[in-house]
Design a protein around this motif. Structure first.
Motif, PDB file in Angstrom:
ATOM      1  N   MET A  69       0.812  -1.207   0.000  1.00  0.00           N
ATOM      2  CA  MET A  69       0.000   0.000   0.000  1.00  0.00           C
ATOM      3  C   MET A  69       0.851   1.265   0.000  1.00  0.00           C
ATOM      4  O   MET A  69       0.407   2.330  -0.472  1.00  0.00           O
ATOM      5  N   ASN A  70       2.069   1.169   0.492  1.00  0.00           N
ATOM      6  CA  ASN A  70       2.992   2.312   0.513  1.00  0.00           C
ATOM      7  C   ASN A  70       3.931   2.319  -0.685  1.00  0.00           C
ATOM      8  O   ASN A  70       4.941   3.051  -0.685  1.00  0.00           O
ATOM      9  N   SER A  71       3.589   1.470  -1.699  1.00  0.00           N
ATOM     10  CA  SER A  71       4.374   1.401  -2.937  1.00  0.00           C
ATOM     11  C   SER A  71       5.802   0.944  -2.683  1.00  0.00           C
ATOM     12  O   SER A  71       6.758   1.409  -3.329  1.00  0.00           O
ATOM     13  N   VAL A  72       5.957   0.050  -1.715  1.00  0.00           N
ATOM     14  CA  VAL A  72       7.248  -0.555  -1.417  1.00  0.00           C
ATOM     15  C   VAL A  72       7.150  -2.036  -1.761  1.00  0.00           C
ATOM     16  O   VAL A  72       6.092  -2.673  -1.589  1.00  0.00           O
ATOM     17  N   HIS A  73       8.248  -2.583  -2.228  1.00  0.00           N
ATOM     18  CA  HIS A  73       8.227  -4.004  -2.585  1.00  0.00           C
ATOM     19  C   HIS A  73       7.863  -4.840  -1.352  1.00  0.00           C
ATOM     20  O   HIS A  73       8.456  -4.650  -0.277  1.00  0.00           O
ATOM     21  N   PRO A  74       6.923  -5.754  -1.451  1.00  0.00           N
ATOM     22  CA  PRO A  74       6.445  -6.447  -0.247  1.00  0.00           C
ATOM     23  C   PRO A  74       7.472  -7.382   0.389  1.00  0.00           C
ATOM     24  O   PRO A  74       7.279  -7.784   1.545  1.00  0.00           O
ATOM     25  N   LEU A  75       8.547  -7.671  -0.306  1.00  0.00           N
ATOM     26  CA  LEU A  75       9.563  -8.574   0.256  1.00  0.00           C
ATOM     27  C   LEU A  75      10.837  -7.835   0.648  1.00  0.00           C
ATOM     28  O   LEU A  75      11.880  -8.484   0.863  1.00  0.00           O
ATOM     29  N   ASP A  76      10.747  -6.542   0.786  1.00  0.00           N
ATOM     30  CA  ASP A  76      11.918  -5.743   1.153  1.00  0.00           C
ATOM     31  C   ASP A  76      12.241  -6.000   2.628  1.00  0.00           C
ATOM     32  O   ASP A  76      11.511  -5.570   3.528  1.00  0.00           O
ATOM     33  N   LEU A  77      13.329  -6.704   2.894  1.00  0.00           N
ATOM     34  CA  LEU A  77      13.674  -7.086   4.263  1.00  0.00           C
ATOM     35  C   LEU A  77      14.088  -5.888   5.110  1.00  0.00           C
ATOM     36  O   LEU A  77      13.904  -5.903   6.342  1.00  0.00           O
TER      37      LEU A  77
END
Length: 253
Positions: A69-77
């Motif tokens: 939802m924040n336009s960040v990759h969902p797998l960004d550790l």
């Protein structure tokens, strides 16, 4: 299309399909596949999570959804490690056939508790069974084959016992037949004896010629006959015509 019916799609009867169980529960009996999405996008490590988010296994309250939802990759550790709660991680990748996704609970940047595991195999998404379920299934299968082996052994032992009883019965039948044969032999002997009694006695020997007087045996001859035994208790009658020969005549000088 998805193999698992999604809410809002009525079935053939016109009634809405039942809702899938909530994420985090046992969903090993269902499978998800969206062939239209697979024909449109490539399945790789960058897009596999977007494909997984379409399945009923995905929990929309997880931390990965907040990143999306924040336009960040969902797998960004780097962002996930700063959050707490439920999250999904790409655990193992073998492009383009196998992707393993693990659901875990993060309490701190260093403390993570694994919960469930999902895998994408050739475009189909499955929930991996828990270890206790695997052990239970393997033990149940082993017990089934052990019980089957004991049942087979018991049936073979019963067959062997039945064969031994049949052999004993055959032995009894053979003994009975032998007894019947002995009785038949005795019966035949009885019949022959009765027939022999019914036969007429043998005729008497012919009489001696007139003027013939049988000679009496001397004492020496009687002793020799006694020593020779009694092979013939009654010697055969002597034929006077053959044994005596011609009458003696007076010899003249």
């Amino acid at each position: 299309m998805a193999a698992t019916p999604m809410p809002g799609n009525p079935n053939l009867d016109g009634n809405p399909p039942p809702l899938p169980p909530p994420p985090g529960t046992d969903m090993t009996g269902i499978c998800f596949r969206d062939q239209l999405w697979l024909n449109t996008y490539p399945l790789d490590r960058n897009l596999v999570f977007d494909y997984f988010a379409l399945s009923p296994f995905y929990d929309h309250t997880c931390n990965n959804e907040q990143l999306r939802m924040n336009s960040v990759h969902p797998l960004d550790l780097s962002h996930l490690s700063k959050m707490t709660g439920i999250e999904y991680m790409l655990y193992e990748v073998v492009e383009p056939n196998l992707f393993v996704i693990r659901m875990q609970k993060r309490d701190s940047p260093e403390k993570v508790t694994p919960m469930l595991t999902y895998y994408v195999l050739d475009g189909s998404i499955y929930q991996a069974p828990q270890l206790c379920s695997v052990f239970s299934a393997r033990i149940g299968r082993a017990l089934y084959y052990i019980q089957k082996g004991f049942s087979t052994a018991a049936s073979k032992l019963e067959k062997i016992g039945h064969d031994s009883e049949s052999d004993d019965a055959n032995d009894d039948t053979t003994a009975t037949k032998e007894t019947i044969d002995l009785r038949e032999l005795k019966r035949v002997d009885h019949i022959l004896a009765s027939l022999q009694r019914k036969l007429q006695p043998a005729p008497p020997p012919p009489p001696f010629p007139e003027g013939y007087t049988p000679s009496q045996p001397t004492e020496t001859e009687q002793g020799s006959e006694t020593q020779e035994g009694t092979e013939q208790q009654q010697p055969p009658p002597v034929d006077p015509i053959i044994d005596q020969g011609p009458a003696k005549r007076t010899k003249y000088d």
